[in-house]
Design a protein around this motif. Structure first.
Motif: not given
Length: 107
Positions: A4, A8, A12
């Motif tokens: 995870q 992320k 981003r």
């Protein structure tokens, strides 16, 4: 959990890359209509066409080709269209669009 965090970071990075790419090529939204105005194309029409064709091209490259490439109308092609076909050869912009369309089919 590590997956995870990596996900992320990837999201981003993709968002940052998209924003950076937009600002790097956003000048074309202004410059392209200025060139095409010299051909007689209404500015609001060319702004819409520039944004629409750029969005479709980028969407196809990202979703279908899975390549991180930004596509926009080429300034050299726009200058050729305006200053050679319309101004130099005394064609209407509608005639020049038809020529461009059929030559792209042949190509």
């Amino acid at each position: 959990m590590a997956f995870q965090v990596g996900h992320k970071n990837q999201v981003r990075t993709e968002i940052l890359a998209g924003i950076t790419s937009f600002f790097a090529i956003s000048y074309i939204i202004i410059v392209n209509p200025m060139i095409l105005k010299d051909a007689g194309i209404p500015a609001n029409l060319s702004v819409f066409a520039t944004i629409f064709s750029s969005a479709i091209g980028c969407f196809i490259m990202g979703i279908w080709a899975k390549a991180p490439i930004v596509l926009t109308p080429g300034m050299g092609v726009n200058a050729f269209f305006t200053y050679t076909l319309v101004v130099g050869m005394h064609l209407t912009w509608q005639q020049a669009v038809a020529i461009s369309f059929f030559s792209s089919l042949i190509y």
